[in-house]
Design a protein around this motif. Sequence first.
Motif, PDB file in Angstrom:
ATOM      1  N   VAL A 461       3.441  -5.908   0.642  1.00 52.47           N
ATOM      2  CA  VAL A 461       3.171  -5.096  -0.819  1.00 52.47           C
ATOM      3  C   VAL A 461       2.251  -5.831  -1.645  1.00 52.47           C
ATOM      4  O   VAL A 461       1.260  -5.240  -2.097  1.00 52.47           O
ATOM      5  CB  VAL A 461       4.620  -5.059  -1.300  1.00 52.47           C
ATOM      6  CG1 VAL A 461       4.331  -4.399  -2.706  1.00 52.47           C
ATOM      7  CG2 VAL A 461       5.542  -4.348  -0.332  1.00 52.47           C
ATOM      8  N   GLU A 462       2.122  -7.260  -1.810  1.00 56.41           N
ATOM      9  CA  GLU A 462       1.465  -7.990  -2.490  1.00 56.41           C
ATOM     10  C   GLU A 462      -0.158  -7.750  -1.845  1.00 56.41           C
ATOM     11  O   GLU A 462      -1.053  -7.532  -2.635  1.00 56.41           O
ATOM     12  CB  GLU A 462       1.805  -9.265  -2.588  1.00 56.41           C
ATOM     13  CG  GLU A 462       2.907  -9.791  -3.330  1.00 56.41           C
ATOM     14  CD  GLU A 462       3.248 -10.997  -3.422  1.00 56.41           C
ATOM     15  OE1 GLU A 462       2.513 -11.891  -2.694  1.00 56.41           O
ATOM     16  OE2 GLU A 462       4.190 -11.513  -3.819  1.00 56.41           O
ATOM     17  N   GLU A 463      -0.490  -7.714  -0.492  1.00 58.30           N
ATOM     18  CA  GLU A 463      -1.789  -7.545  -0.128  1.00 58.30           C
ATOM     19  C   GLU A 463      -2.399  -6.331  -0.139  1.00 58.30           C
ATOM     20  O   GLU A 463      -3.366  -5.868  -0.550  1.00 58.30           O
ATOM     21  CB  GLU A 463      -1.370  -7.760   1.476  1.00 58.30           C
ATOM     22  CG  GLU A 463      -2.589  -7.911   2.464  1.00 58.30           C
ATOM     23  CD  GLU A 463      -3.862  -9.017   1.727  1.00 58.30           C
ATOM     24  OE1 GLU A 463      -5.066  -8.720   2.004  1.00 58.30           O
ATOM     25  OE2 GLU A 463      -3.210 -10.096   1.241  1.00 58.30           O
ATOM     26  N   GLN A 464      -1.311  -5.378  -0.067  1.00 51.81           N
ATOM     27  CA  GLN A 464      -1.659  -3.913  -0.361  1.00 51.81           C
ATOM     28  C   GLN A 464      -2.190  -3.514  -1.702  1.00 51.81           C
ATOM     29  O   GLN A 464      -2.849  -2.585  -2.069  1.00 51.81           O
ATOM     30  CB  GLN A 464      -0.756  -2.958  -0.125  1.00 51.81           C
ATOM     31  CG  GLN A 464      -0.378  -2.651   1.504  1.00 51.81           C
ATOM     32  CD  GLN A 464       0.603  -1.890   1.836  1.00 51.81           C
ATOM     33  OE1 GLN A 464       1.511  -1.467   0.964  1.00 51.81           O
ATOM     34  NE2 GLN A 464       0.877  -1.285   2.907  1.00 51.81           N
ATOM     35  N   GLN A 465      -1.717  -4.438  -2.655  1.00 53.83           N
ATOM     36  CA  GLN A 465      -1.902  -4.179  -4.040  1.00 53.83           C
ATOM     37  C   GLN A 465      -3.321  -5.104  -4.380  1.00 53.83           C
ATOM     38  O   GLN A 465      -3.782  -4.763  -5.599  1.00 53.83           O
ATOM     39  CB  GLN A 465      -0.838  -4.770  -4.986  1.00 53.83           C
ATOM     40  CG  GLN A 465       0.368  -3.940  -4.862  1.00 53.83           C
ATOM     41  CD  GLN A 465       1.617  -4.499  -5.683  1.00 53.83           C
ATOM     42  OE1 GLN A 465       1.445  -5.611  -6.115  1.00 53.83           O
ATOM     43  NE2 GLN A 465       2.569  -3.730  -5.847  1.00 53.83           N
ATOM     44  N   ARG A 466      -3.934  -5.982  -3.662  1.00 54.98           N
ATOM     45  CA  ARG A 466      -5.068  -6.506  -3.924  1.00 54.98           C
ATOM     46  C   ARG A 466      -6.345  -5.582  -3.902  1.00 54.98           C
ATOM     47  O   ARG A 466      -6.443  -4.658  -2.824  1.00 54.98           O
ATOM     48  CB  ARG A 466      -5.345  -7.624  -2.904  1.00 54.98           C
ATOM     49  CG  ARG A 466      -4.258  -8.725  -3.126  1.00 54.98           C
ATOM     50  CD  ARG A 466      -4.375  -9.975  -2.092  1.00 54.98           C
ATOM     51  NE  ARG A 466      -3.381 -10.831  -2.471  1.00 54.98           N
ATOM     52  CZ  ARG A 466      -3.335 -12.206  -1.695  1.00 54.98           C
ATOM     53  NH1 ARG A 466      -4.259 -12.020  -0.627  1.00 54.98           N
ATOM     54  NH2 ARG A 466      -2.449 -12.716  -1.951  1.00 54.98           N
ATOM     55  N   PRO A 467      -7.172  -5.574  -4.490  1.00 58.61           N
ATOM     56  CA  PRO A 467      -8.434  -4.778  -4.562  1.00 58.61           C
ATOM     57  C   PRO A 467      -9.257  -4.779  -3.272  1.00 58.61           C
ATOM     58  O   PRO A 467      -9.731  -4.227  -2.609  1.00 58.61           O
ATOM     59  CB  PRO A 467      -9.331  -5.318  -5.540  1.00 58.61           C
ATOM     60  CG  PRO A 467      -8.519  -5.929  -6.549  1.00 58.61           C
ATOM     61  CD  PRO A 467      -7.437  -6.560  -5.726  1.00 58.61           C
ATOM     62  N   ALA A 468      -9.328  -6.235  -2.732  1.00 59.84           N
ATOM     63  CA  ALA A 468      -9.923  -6.301  -1.503  1.00 59.84           C
ATOM     64  C   ALA A 468      -9.073  -6.717  -0.282  1.00 59.84           C
ATOM     65  O   ALA A 468      -8.527  -7.801  -0.219  1.00 59.84           O
ATOM     66  CB  ALA A 468     -10.947  -7.655  -1.516  1.00 59.84           C
ATOM     67  N   ARG A 469      -8.339  -5.718   0.150  1.00 58.80           N
ATOM     68  CA  ARG A 469      -7.251  -5.680   1.260  1.00 58.80           C
ATOM     69  C   ARG A 469      -7.777  -6.311   2.655  1.00 58.80           C
ATOM     70  O   ARG A 469      -8.843  -6.042   2.968  1.00 58.80           O
ATOM     71  CB  ARG A 469      -6.675  -4.454   1.450  1.00 58.80           C
ATOM     72  CG  ARG A 469      -5.917  -3.893   0.434  1.00 58.80           C
ATOM     73  CD  ARG A 469      -5.554  -2.498   0.259  1.00 58.80           C
ATOM     74  NE  ARG A 469      -4.959  -2.184   1.502  1.00 58.80           N
ATOM     75  CZ  ARG A 469      -4.131  -1.078   1.595  1.00 58.80           C
ATOM     76  NH1 ARG A 469      -4.528   0.197   1.013  1.00 58.80           N
ATOM     77  NH2 ARG A 469      -3.444  -0.809   2.920  1.00 58.80           N
ATOM     78  N   ASP A 470      -6.883  -7.266   3.229  1.00 58.22           N
ATOM     79  CA  ASP A 470      -7.210  -7.843   4.535  1.00 58.22           C
ATOM     80  C   ASP A 470      -6.566  -6.827   5.421  1.00 58.22           C
ATOM     81  O   ASP A 470      -5.312  -6.801   5.727  1.00 58.22           O
ATOM     82  CB  ASP A 470      -6.547  -9.162   4.481  1.00 58.22           C
ATOM     83  CG  ASP A 470      -7.360 -10.034   6.030  1.00 58.22           C
ATOM     84  OD1 ASP A 470      -7.585  -8.997   6.957  1.00 58.22           O
ATOM     85  OD2 ASP A 470      -7.406 -11.103   5.844  1.00 58.22           O
ATOM     86  N   ALA A 471      -7.261  -6.033   6.288  1.00 62.50           N
ATOM     87  CA  ALA A 471      -6.536  -5.086   7.382  1.00 62.50           C
ATOM     88  C   ALA A 471      -5.950  -5.907   8.312  1.00 62.50           C
ATOM     89  O   ALA A 471      -4.750  -5.446   9.050  1.00 62.50           O
ATOM     90  CB  ALA A 471      -7.591  -4.170   7.939  1.00 62.50           C
ATOM     91  N   GLY A 472      -6.598  -7.045   8.811  1.00 58.88           N
ATOM     92  CA  GLY A 472      -5.859  -7.843   9.986  1.00 58.88           C
ATOM     93  C   GLY A 472      -4.581  -8.656   9.523  1.00 58.88           C
ATOM     94  O   GLY A 472      -3.792  -8.406  10.178  1.00 58.88           O
ATOM     95  N   LEU A 473      -4.646  -9.185   8.243  1.00 61.88           N
ATOM     96  CA  LEU A 473      -3.359  -9.654   7.823  1.00 61.88           C
ATOM     97  C   LEU A 473      -2.326  -8.614   7.746  1.00 61.88           C
ATOM     98  O   LEU A 473      -0.916  -9.181   7.963  1.00 61.88           O
ATOM     99  CB  LEU A 473      -3.606 -10.407   6.528  1.00 61.88           C
ATOM    100  CG  LEU A 473      -2.639 -10.901   5.812  1.00 61.88           C
ATOM    101  CD1 LEU A 473      -1.797 -12.129   6.737  1.00 61.88           C
ATOM    102  CD2 LEU A 473      -2.929 -11.737   4.331  1.00 61.88           C
ATOM    103  N   GLU A 474      -2.557  -7.364   7.332  1.00 60.13           N
ATOM    104  CA  GLU A 474      -1.600  -6.489   7.094  1.00 60.13           C
ATOM    105  C   GLU A 474      -0.865  -6.207   8.634  1.00 60.13           C
ATOM    106  O   GLU A 474       0.132  -6.143   8.716  1.00 60.13           O
ATOM    107  CB  GLU A 474      -2.262  -5.165   6.334  1.00 60.13           C
ATOM    108  CG  GLU A 474      -2.463  -5.319   4.919  1.00 60.13           C
ATOM    109  CD  GLU A 474      -3.132  -4.068   4.584  1.00 60.13           C
ATOM    110  OE1 GLU A 474      -3.156  -3.053   5.322  1.00 60.13           O
ATOM    111  OE2 GLU A 474      -3.360  -4.127   3.234  1.00 60.13           O
TER     112      GLU A 474
END
Length: 673
Positions: A461-474
């Motif tokens: 959830v925290e990663e999705q809320q960041r402006p620069a999302r990391d698709a690999g990490l998700e």
Amino acid sequence: MKTYFGWMVLVGSLLLAGLPARAQHPASRADSLQQRLATAPPDTSRVLLLTRLAYELAEVDPVASARHARQALQLAHELHYVRGECQAYIRLGVGLRNTGDFPAAQQLLLRGLRLAENLHDQSTIATVYNALGRLNSEQRKFRPALEYFFRAKSMAEKTGNRALLTRVTGNIGEAYAQLGTLDSATTYLHAGYRLDLEQHDEVSEAGDLRSLGDIAARQGHPQQARQYYLHSLQRAQTVTYMLAAVYLGLAELARTAGHPDSVLYYGRRALAAGQQHHYPANVLDASEYLSRAYAARRDSAAAFRYLALANATRDSLYSQAKTIQMQTLDFSERVRQQELADQQAQAAARQRQNLLLAALLCAVPALVLLWRYGRLQRRSNEQLRELNEAVTQQKQELQTQRDQLDASLTGLRAAQAQLVQSEKMASLGELTAGIAHEIQNPLNFVNNFSEVSAELVEELVEEQQRPARDAGLEAELLSDVRQNLVKIHQHGQRAAGIVRGMLEHSRTSTGERQPTNLNKLAEEYLRLAYQGLRAKDKTFNAELRTDFDPALPRVSVVATELGRVLLNLLNNAFYAVHKRQQQSEAGYAPLVTLQTRRVGAQVEIRVADNGTGMPAEVQAKIFQPFFTTKPTGEGTGLGLSLSYDIISQGHGGTLAVASQPGQGTEFVITLPA
């Protein structure tokens, strides 16, 4: 509590010191008879010595009493000594009665009764009636017992047998006490006690004093009851059959006085006396009393343990087969007595007719004789009609008794089904510790993976809320969550499987055999037994070694019954290695081995350990009921006996043991493939 026990010991000492010197007690008389037997030739005098020795040991050592009675019976048969056979049957029946084998005891006593009737020995017939009364009292059938006692009392008075009259008078008082008729009980017990003192009969004196103590306690006179019990206890030291009953009386006094520790003390003394001297009836009474005492203290574990012992002992004494056998013997004896009475009545009628006919022939002319004969014939016809009516009534009574026996049999079968289910639930209780430990492991995994998954979701959830999302990490976080969910599902299924197995074990079993995978069954009970001991002592560890035959066929067994046997053998194995481990032996590593294999048309299950082992004399007794090498409170002595019956009688197999002291033990179960 110390003051209470000190007071009890002081009172007991004063009572014992104040008692008068008595005649030689049974143990001394038995020693004297043993010395005479050592030099007695194998003739009729030796038969009489053996039966007398069996009589002296009947209330002291029933096992030895039965052994000497068997020796007397064998020698009497060889010598064709009918009177000796009669006495041997009676003494053997009394010995087996005291060891709890009621059907065999009744059969032997009835054989002795028939021989005594053939010998027209009224004194011996009275002795058998007294013994049959005692046998009915042991089974709590006090009304039939009183019938036998009063027959014995009448014949003892006619023959002048004061020794028998002494015992039967007290027996009548005890039976009335059990029925709650306390006035009659007190009258007969006091009369019996006076005869005890006159005849110096310590056996009867111990019983009469104990019964007087019971009556005093029931009438609300605890001090008087305690005096009777302590006096009886002094006599009971040489009459071991009475020890347990006296201790239970003292325990009940302690309970009424509000001394719970004394209740447990006397209850355990009663149980130990019954087990030590091989009196199953005393073991049953003491274990039931201790179960209630521990339940009152809210100690459910101890209460359940003693209740299990009581149920097992009750089953050994009053099993369905034994009950039916006893009812059949009772029915046959009643029919025999009725037939004997009918024969005697018919013989008397024939004798009267013959005497009347002879008188007529001598007294009147032929014409009058014919007239009288016709009249006599009419009377005979009337008697025959009355006899036919009596026979018809007797047949109706017999049919009624048969109907009652059928109803009793139906009730016994229902009781048996309930006992089987109760025993099954008892074994489920033994498995509880192991099952709880087994189910805890998958639940721990589920909890751990759930917590980790929750943290991964928060990171996602925290990663999705960041402006620069990391698709690999998700994608990586989602993959980890998916893997955790799979593991949660797997361990949840494992816990559900354990619960299903537990529920299947608790359901009512039909007792029918089903094709069973013995490898899976053995592995399951090995794990549960080990985890059960680990739940009690987390410091215990042992190596578990299995050697299962992969080609082993499915075997038709009652899985729950075989599981009880495996659980008992495995518990014994873990107990043995645990005891040896506690001895701090250098370099010792506990090892329990479980093996299955096929041998020809049979399959074997071997349970081995490297524990303390057993000497030869212990191995010879290991399958006997109530025999145990464990300390008091840790074993009932019934586990291996019940296991042996399940394998040999229930499955047509064998259960054998091999052991060496200090090296270990191996049990081998053999079953038809």
